[in-house]
Every structure is written in C-alpha cells, then in structure tokens.
Design a protein around this motif. Structure first.
Motif, mmCIF file in Angstrom:
data_model
loop_
_atom_site.group_PDB
_atom_site.id
_atom_site.type_symbol
_atom_site.label_atom_id
_atom_site.label_comp_id
_atom_site.label_asym_id
_atom_site.label_seq_id
_atom_site.Cartn_x
_atom_site.Cartn_y
_atom_site.Cartn_z
ATOM 1 N N VAL A 7 90.961 19.063 74.574
ATOM 2 C CA VAL A 7 90.415 19.405 73.262
ATOM 3 C C VAL A 7 90.644 18.210 72.341
ATOM 4 C CG1 VAL A 7 90.549 20.969 71.292
ATOM 5 C CG2 VAL A 7 90.911 21.848 73.601
ATOM 6 N N PHE A 8 89.547 17.689 71.774
ATOM 7 C CA PHE A 8 89.612 16.550 70.857
ATOM 8 C C PHE A 8 89.228 17.034 69.470
ATOM 9 C CE2 PHE A 8 88.586 15.083 75.078
ATOM 10 C CZ PHE A 8 89.448 14.020 75.260
ATOM 11 N N VAL A 9 90.060 16.720 68.480
ATOM 12 C CA VAL A 9 89.823 17.152 67.105
ATOM 13 C C VAL A 9 89.673 15.921 66.221
ATOM 14 C CG1 VAL A 9 90.805 18.375 65.128
ATOM 15 C CG2 VAL A 9 91.127 19.281 67.433
ATOM 16 N N ARG A 10 88.600 15.918 65.438
ATOM 17 C CA ARG A 10 88.344 14.811 64.507
ATOM 18 C C ARG A 10 87.885 15.401 63.187
ATOM 19 N NH1 ARG A 10 89.087 9.864 62.819
ATOM 20 N NH2 ARG A 10 87.246 8.686 62.282
ATOM 21 N N VAL A 11 88.484 14.960 62.104
ATOM 22 C CA VAL A 11 88.097 15.395 60.768
ATOM 23 C C VAL A 11 87.538 14.193 60.026
ATOM 24 C CG1 VAL A 11 88.914 16.339 58.578
ATOM 25 C CG2 VAL A 11 89.811 17.226 60.724
ATOM 26 N N LEU A 12 86.321 14.353 59.497
ATOM 27 C CA LEU A 12 85.650 13.270 58.779
ATOM 28 C C LEU A 12 85.839 13.494 57.280
ATOM 29 C CD1 LEU A 12 82.404 13.366 60.914
ATOM 30 C CD2 LEU A 12 84.368 11.877 61.222
ATOM 31 N N GLN A 13 86.731 12.741 56.679
ATOM 32 C CA GLN A 13 87.029 12.894 55.255
ATOM 33 C C GLN A 13 86.650 11.654 54.452
ATOM 34 O OE1 GLN A 13 88.110 15.562 53.723
ATOM 35 N NE2 GLN A 13 89.178 16.789 55.213
ATOM 36 N N GLN A 21 83.932 17.529 57.027
ATOM 37 C CA GLN A 21 83.419 18.081 58.272
ATOM 38 C C GLN A 21 84.410 17.840 59.404
ATOM 39 O OE1 GLN A 21 79.854 16.361 60.195
ATOM 40 N NE2 GLN A 21 78.992 18.392 59.887
ATOM 41 N N ALA A 22 84.632 18.862 60.208
ATOM 42 C CA ALA A 22 85.519 18.743 61.361
ATOM 43 C C ALA A 22 84.697 18.896 62.635
ATOM 44 C CB ALA A 22 86.604 19.801 61.313
ATOM 45 N N ILE A 23 85.084 18.136 63.645
ATOM 46 C CA ILE A 23 84.417 18.184 64.936
ATOM 47 C C ILE A 23 85.474 18.505 65.989
ATOM 48 C CG2 ILE A 23 83.100 16.884 66.661
ATOM 49 C CD1 ILE A 23 82.268 15.018 64.331
ATOM 50 N N VAL A 24 85.172 19.472 66.834
ATOM 51 C CA VAL A 24 86.036 19.804 67.964
ATOM 52 C C VAL A 24 85.215 19.623 69.232
ATOM 53 C CG1 VAL A 24 87.353 21.614 69.111
ATOM 54 C CG2 VAL A 24 87.389 21.447 66.617
ATOM 55 N N LEU A 25 85.741 18.848 70.165
ATOM 56 C CA LEU A 25 85.098 18.646 71.464
ATOM 57 C C LEU A 25 85.974 19.274 72.537
ATOM 58 C CD1 LEU A 25 84.110 14.876 71.229
ATOM 59 C CD2 LEU A 25 82.566 16.812 71.184
ATOM 60 N N TYR A 26 85.366 20.096 73.361
ATOM 61 C CA TYR A 26 86.045 20.659 74.527
ATOM 62 C C TYR A 26 85.516 19.922 75.751
ATOM 63 C CZ TYR A 26 87.058 24.758 71.592
ATOM 64 O OH TYR A 26 87.489 25.605 70.610
ATOM 65 N N SER A 38 83.172 23.291 58.493
ATOM 66 C CA SER A 38 83.517 22.719 57.201
ATOM 67 C C SER A 38 85.022 22.721 56.991
ATOM 68 C CB SER A 38 82.853 23.513 56.081
ATOM 69 O OG SER A 38 83.304 23.055 54.825
ATOM 70 N N ALA A 39 85.523 21.630 56.463
ATOM 71 C CA ALA A 39 86.944 21.527 56.135
ATOM 72 C C ALA A 39 87.109 21.188 54.654
ATOM 73 C CB ALA A 39 87.595 20.461 57.013
ATOM 74 N N LEU A 40 86.138 21.572 53.849
ATOM 75 C CA LEU A 40 86.194 21.277 52.420
ATOM 76 C C LEU A 40 87.384 21.962 51.770
ATOM 77 C CD1 LEU A 40 82.436 21.601 51.434
ATOM 78 C CD2 LEU A 40 83.771 19.510 51.597
ATOM 79 N N GLY A 41 87.955 21.303 50.791
ATOM 80 C CA GLY A 41 89.056 21.894 50.034
ATOM 81 C C GLY A 41 90.415 21.735 50.682
ATOM 82 N N HIS A 42 90.492 21.002 51.775
ATOM 83 C CA HIS A 42 91.766 20.791 52.456
ATOM 84 C C HIS A 42 92.039 19.293 52.561
ATOM 85 C CE1 HIS A 42 92.047 24.972 53.691
ATOM 86 N NE2 HIS A 42 90.813 24.903 54.137
ATOM 87 N N THR A 43 93.305 18.934 52.629
ATOM 88 C CA THR A 43 93.654 17.544 52.906
ATOM 89 C C THR A 43 93.290 17.241 54.355
ATOM 90 O OG1 THR A 43 95.881 18.074 53.685
ATOM 91 C CG2 THR A 43 95.621 17.653 51.313
ATOM 92 N N GLN A 44 93.258 15.973 54.702
ATOM 93 C CA GLN A 44 92.899 15.600 56.064
ATOM 94 C C GLN A 44 93.904 16.161 57.072
ATOM 95 O OE1 GLN A 44 91.647 11.627 56.588
ATOM 96 N NE2 GLN A 44 91.377 11.823 58.770
ATOM 97 N N ARG A 46 95.882 18.805 56.787
ATOM 98 C CA ARG A 46 95.737 20.261 56.875
ATOM 99 C C ARG A 46 94.477 20.633 57.648
ATOM 100 N NH1 ARG A 46 97.158 24.225 52.064
ATOM 101 N NH2 ARG A 46 99.041 23.055 52.433
ATOM 102 N N SER A 47 93.416 19.863 57.456
ATOM 103 C CA SER A 47 92.173 20.106 58.180
ATOM 104 C C SER A 47 92.358 19.899 59.680
ATOM 105 C CB SER A 47 91.063 19.182 57.662
ATOM 106 O OG SER A 47 90.772 19.466 56.321
ATOM 107 N N ILE A 48 93.145 18.896 60.065
ATOM 108 C CA ILE A 48 93.417 18.647 61.486
ATOM 109 C C ILE A 48 94.162 19.828 62.091
ATOM 110 C CG2 ILE A 48 94.733 17.212 63.102
ATOM 111 C CD1 ILE A 48 94.096 14.835 61.187
ATOM 112 N N ILE A 49 95.151 20.337 61.390
ATOM 113 C CA ILE A 49 95.920 21.480 61.890
ATOM 114 C C ILE A 49 95.028 22.714 61.987
ATOM 115 C CG2 ILE A 49 97.825 23.053 61.386
ATOM 116 C CD1 ILE A 49 99.246 20.584 60.135
ATOM 117 N N LEU A 50 94.216 22.957 60.956
ATOM 118 C CA LEU A 50 93.311 24.100 60.962
ATOM 119 C C LEU A 50 92.301 24.003 62.106
ATOM 120 C CD1 LEU A 50 92.137 26.652 59.615
ATOM 121 C CD2 LEU A 50 90.806 25.134 58.154
#
Length: 86
Positions: A7-13, A21-26, A38-44, A46-50
């Motif tokens: 699982v690859f997680v990338r957050v574009l801030q 915007q967050a991208i998850v690749l399986y 969407s990861a709006l309203g979160h820090t980078q 926090r968005s990664i953890i979410l």
C-alpha cells in the motif's frame, strides 16, 4: 500462507492544482488499484495518517500489509507517542 499487499500513500499538498488530494495505490501480484480522496482541512502529516488508516480499512481479507508513505512523522509518533505522553 497470508497474501501480501503493498500500500503506497501519497498526499499532494504543495501544488495549487492538486492541493488537498490523497492517492492510495494498492499492489497485489503486480496489479495496481488507485483510490483518490480529498484531504482538505488537514495538515500533510495528518492527511498521511488518515489516508493510511482508510487504506488499511479498505482491505477486507486477512493479509500482510506493507505500508509505504512519503513521510514517517506520524507513524514514529504513534510508536513513541505513549512514552512522550505518559
């Protein structure tokens, strides 16, 4: 033997056009599945953890998960946070 999923997680801030915007690749047996949210309203961080939590929740089967993120800040806090807070 348990199946193994990457699982690859990338957050574009940074870029204005991709802000929040967050991208998850399986990846399983060489096949990829992409999920965006969407990861709006979160820090980078926090968005990664979410995004990581949502990615793990999206896996229905028992398996080994190899999680890769662009930053380990939040995860190092989760490992060591109890020592700092307790």
């Amino acid at each position: 033997m348990l199946k193994e999923i990457d699982v690859f997680v990338r957050v574009l801030q940074k870029a204005p056009a991709q802000h929040g915007q967050a991208i998850v690749l399986y990846r399983y047996k060489g096949k990829l599945k992409e999920i965006y949210f969407s990861a709006l309203g979160h820090t980078q961080n926090r968005s990664i953890i979410l995004a990581s939590a949502l990615a793990i929740q999206g896996i229905k089967d028992n398996c080994t998960i190899n999680l890769y993120t662009q930053s380990n800040f939040g995860f190092s806090f989760m490992r060591e946070g109890n020592k700092k807070m307790g």
